[in-house]
Design a protein around this motif. Structure first.
Motif, mmCIF file in Angstrom:
data_model
loop_
_atom_site.group_PDB
_atom_site.id
_atom_site.type_symbol
_atom_site.label_atom_id
_atom_site.label_comp_id
_atom_site.label_asym_id
_atom_site.label_seq_id
_atom_site.Cartn_x
_atom_site.Cartn_y
_atom_site.Cartn_z
ATOM 1 N N THR A 40 0.516 -1.324 0.129
ATOM 2 C CA THR A 40 -0.087 -0.351 -0.282
ATOM 3 C C THR A 40 0.670 0.893 -0.187
ATOM 4 O O THR A 40 1.693 1.285 0.663
ATOM 5 C CB THR A 40 -1.282 0.060 1.461
ATOM 6 N N GLU B 199 0.284 5.523 0.073
ATOM 7 C CA GLU B 199 -0.467 6.238 1.174
ATOM 8 C C GLU B 199 0.157 7.104 -0.153
ATOM 9 O O GLU B 199 0.740 8.138 -0.913
ATOM 10 C CB GLU B 199 -0.343 6.534 2.115
ATOM 11 N N LYS B 200 -1.123 8.578 -0.520
ATOM 12 C CA LYS B 200 -1.189 9.236 -1.160
ATOM 13 C C LYS B 200 0.040 10.372 -0.680
ATOM 14 O O LYS B 200 0.081 10.729 0.362
ATOM 15 C CB LYS B 200 -2.851 10.024 -0.578
ATOM 16 N N HIS C 208 2.987 10.229 -1.220
ATOM 17 C CA HIS C 208 4.582 9.488 -0.891
ATOM 18 C C HIS C 208 4.757 8.800 -1.728
ATOM 19 O O HIS C 208 4.194 8.978 -2.870
ATOM 20 C CB HIS C 208 3.633 8.039 0.399
ATOM 21 N N ASP D 182 -4.787 6.697 -2.468
ATOM 22 C CA ASP D 182 -4.114 6.105 -1.740
ATOM 23 C C ASP D 182 -4.104 4.939 -3.087
ATOM 24 O O ASP D 182 -4.960 5.152 -3.666
ATOM 25 C CB ASP D 182 -4.991 5.512 -0.777
#
Length: 291
Positions: free
Chosen positions: A137, A139-140, A142, A206
């Protein structure tokens, strides 16, 4: 030769010829068995194709066994057809168990149905590919990779979300689901070479992606020729898509749309080359291709 000819003579010449044929047709069970055989042999390949074939053939042999027991009253015909029915049933159960035992996470199911299944990849091959990877995953806002800092040590495929690609702060293109994040970097290095990213990849939303470690993937490709060819096709197609995405943003003088198929693209794209030189080279190239 004489023994073979005498055997052939006994089988053909001296075998009694049918003089009286049955006037009435066989029962419905016999014809149903024949129809099941015809339809069953039209099955395809793969797990579901085998399930289709063995299920219909098994039903056909079962109908033939019932016909032999009820109408013909022949123990040998019944025995052979019943044995073949049991074999088909065992194969059907075995294949169904294999299909049921192959389960994937949601990301892998999307990846298989959208990208690998249309290319004819079987579930066992895809399971081998999936077992060598991991779902990550991001995240936004990143970063997946930073220009000049992040080492190239894996290959990743975006499953959901959107990635923004920039170089020296300038936007290049987006990466959308079911596209590789780092196919150009992967293709540019040999297995023994090391390198760093020349672009920055940032998550605009995301994101979820599937990632293969570089050394582990090289080992997988060396062991499985089909998987190696499959990744070669996927990576080559992905790089071509990224090049055309870059091509959509390149204009040279009078808003001419630059074509990446023209010669000396890398030289023309260098920042040291002036805009007038680019325009002149582009116009010369257009004259060359118009001939």
């Amino acid at each position: 030769m004489e023994g073979n000819s005498s055997l052939w003579k006994n089988l053909i010449d001296e075998h009694p010829v049918c003089t009286i044929w049955k006037q009435e047709a066989e029962g419905a069970i016999y014809h149903l068995a024949s129809i099941l055989f015809v339809v069953g042999f039209m099955g395809g390949s793969g797990f579901f194709g085998l399930l289709y074939v063995f299920s219909l053939l098994g039903l056909g042999f079962l109908c033939s066994a019932i016909w032999a027991w009820v109408d013909v009253c022949a123990a040998d015909i019944f025995s052979w057809n019943f044995i073949l029915f049991v074999i088909c049933f065992i194969r059907f159960v075995h294949i169904a168990y294999q299909v049921h035992s192959i389960t994937f996470a949601r990301e892998f199911q999307l990846l298989y149905s959208s990208l690998f299944q249309p290319l004819g990849t079987s579930l066992p091959d895809f399971r081998t590919i999936a077992m060598s990877s991991e779902v990550v995953t991001l995240e936004k806002e990143h970063c997946y990779a930073m220009q000049g800092k992040t080492s190239i040590d894996k290959l990743s495929l975006l499953v959901s979300g959107r990635i923004r690609v920039t170089a020296d702060g300038e936007f290049l293109h987006y990466i959308f689901p079911f596209q590789f994040l780092d196919s150009p970097e992967w293709d540019s290095l040999k297995p023994t070479e090391e390198g760093t990213f020349q672009v920055t990849l940032t998550a605009e939303t995301d994101c979820r992606y599937v990632s293969w470690r570089r050394k582990k993937l090289y080992l997988l490709l060396a062991q499985h020729r089909y998987i190696s060819r499959l990744f070669s096709v996927l990576i080559g197609s992905d790089i071509a898509d990224k090049l055309y995405a870059l091509n959509d943003r390149v204009y040279i003088g009078k808003r001419y749309h630059y074509d990446i198929r023209l010669p000396n693209f890398l030289q023309m794209s260098s920042p040291e080359m002036s805009k007038s030189s680019l325009t002149e080279h582009f116009q010369n190239s257009r004259r060359y291709y118009d001939k």
